[in-house]
Design a protein around this motif. Structure first.
Motif, mmCIF file in Angstrom:
data_model
loop_
_atom_site.group_PDB
_atom_site.id
_atom_site.type_symbol
_atom_site.label_atom_id
_atom_site.label_comp_id
_atom_site.label_asym_id
_atom_site.label_seq_id
_atom_site.Cartn_x
_atom_site.Cartn_y
_atom_site.Cartn_z
ATOM 1 N N CYS A 212 0.905 -1.332 0.055
ATOM 2 C CA CYS A 212 -0.020 0.202 -0.032
ATOM 3 C C CYS A 212 0.854 1.329 0.007
ATOM 4 O O CYS A 212 1.827 1.305 0.752
ATOM 5 N N ALA A 214 -1.313 3.864 -0.353
ATOM 6 C CA ALA A 214 -2.561 4.953 -0.483
ATOM 7 C C ALA A 214 -2.372 6.249 0.051
ATOM 8 O O ALA A 214 -3.054 7.139 -0.669
ATOM 9 N N CYS A 215 -1.949 6.423 1.164
ATOM 10 C CA CYS A 215 -1.827 7.765 2.024
ATOM 11 C C CYS A 215 -1.449 8.618 0.996
ATOM 12 O O CYS A 215 -1.809 9.969 0.971
ATOM 13 N N CYS A 238 -5.239 0.822 6.671
ATOM 14 C CA CYS A 238 -4.203 0.163 6.329
ATOM 15 C C CYS A 238 -4.590 -1.307 5.934
ATOM 16 O O CYS A 238 -4.199 -2.014 5.156
ATOM 17 N N ASN A 241 -6.598 -1.637 2.558
ATOM 18 C CA ASN A 241 -5.658 -1.568 1.518
ATOM 19 C C ASN A 241 -4.462 -2.657 1.593
ATOM 20 O O ASN A 241 -3.984 -3.147 0.475
HETATM 21 S S1 SF4 Z 1 -2.926 3.320 4.324
HETATM 22 FE FE1 SF4 Z 1 -1.615 2.604 5.797
HETATM 23 S S2 SF4 Z 1 -0.208 1.234 4.698
HETATM 24 FE FE2 SF4 Z 1 -1.092 2.523 3.416
HETATM 25 S S3 SF4 Z 1 -0.026 4.473 2.812
HETATM 26 FE FE3 SF4 Z 1 -1.387 5.054 4.751
HETATM 27 S S4 SF4 Z 1 -0.427 4.232 6.449
HETATM 28 FE FE4 SF4 Z 1 0.820 3.232 4.770
#
Ligand code: SF4
Length: 295
Positions: A212, A214-215, A238, A241
């Motif tokens: 992931c 995604a953030c 998290c 995802n």
């Molecule tokens: S959702 Fe969780 S795993 Fe994905 S980028 Fe954000 S902090 Fe990292």
């Protein structure tokens, strides 16, 4: 891991749309730093130390810090990493998104790497991982393939959240038939497992291997990220995802055995996620061929 820039330089990099900007201080102990970098652009300790302050001023609010363990007393380096975190939190309201803590490994052309002055034992390494995890619970803790597979398995339990797999180091070293591969390598890897082997191992241990990012792409960085990360709410993003990215990996690249282990784990995790119906719908979209779905 990149060289510190001027505020203007960071602005150009930000325009290009980078994710996390990471600078390793190497050692927080100033006299040791000075001894190791007597001249040249890297010799200015404070320029490097405040490199991420300038990044924040330029609007890059997603940063990573790190120290190279073995150059000076490990306890001092841990203190350096934690105080660096406190400083960023106090000045900008945003701590490091990632902390890295590589140990020195033998490297071509570096005498000190064959006999580090403050070699860190496995036992102390495990302690320092646990201390950083307890001190900065929200940060991503990065462990590289420099460490051997068995130790990587152990420290995962102590709070490491990011590892690599199938790594190849050195310029052009992902090229299959480069006879110069070994000479070009920056240092020797302790864990030579392929990505597939690492994924299988993680699945067997009950972890969800996640790809992931995604953030960054959903704009959850800086203060916005801290709002989710500090109270632990980010888990709501998290876990789903992680399941989505794992499903993509299984569908596109995995062997039959890894697929079996992965599907089993996803099924088990679905029992525990908050919004199961929605997560299942997203997984179906992936199975129909859609990619890059995320919360
Ligand atoms: S959702 Fe969780 S795993 Fe994905 S980028 Fe954000 S902090 Fe990292």
């Amino acid at each position: 891991n990149a060289a510190p820039q001027t505020v203007e330089g960071y602005k150009i990099i930000k325009e290009a749309g980078i994710g996390t900007f990471q600078i390793f201080q190497e050692t927080y102990h100033q006299p040791t730093y000075k001894k190791l970098h007597p001249r040249g652009p890297k010799s200015n300790y404070a320029w490097r130390l405040y490199g991420l302050d300038r990044a924040m001023i330029a609007g890059i609010d997603d940063v990573g810090i790190g120290a190279l363990f073995g150059l000076f007393n490990w306890k001092f380096e841990v203190m350096g990493l934690i105080y660096h975190t406190i400083h960023l939190e106090e000045r900008f309201g945003v701590g490091p998104h990632t902390i890295s803590f590589p140990r020195i490994e033998p490297a071509v052309g570096s005498e000190i790497s064959y006999n580090p002055p403050h070699k860190v034992s496995d036992e102390d390494f495990k302690k320092l991982v646990a201390i950083i995890r307890l001190a900065v619970p929200y940060t991503g803790m990065i462990l590289t393939a420099r460490e051997p597979a068995q130790l990587r398995r152990e420290v995962l339990k102590m709070g490491v959240s990011q590892i690599d797999g199938g790594s190849s180091i050195g310029i052009g070293s992902y090229s299959q038939d480069d006879p110069e591969k070994v000479r070009k390598s920056q240092f020797i890897l302790g864990d030579n497992r392929s990505l597939e082997e690492v994924i299988q191992d993680l699945l067997k241990e009950g972890y969800i291997p996640s790809f992931c990012t995604a953030c960054y792409r959903m704009g959850r960085t800086g203060e916005h990220f801290m709002e989710f990360a500090i109270p632990g709410f980010v888990k709501r993003f998290c876990t789903p995802n992680a399941l989505f990215t794992l499903r993509e990996y299984l569908n596109d690249y995995a062997t039959e055995e890894t697929k079996r282990l992965g599907y089993e784990l996803i099924q088990k995790e679905l029992e525990r996620v908050n919004n199961r119906e929605l997560v299942e719908k997203y997984l179906e979209r992936i199975d129909r061929g859609e990619r890059d779905v995320r919360f």
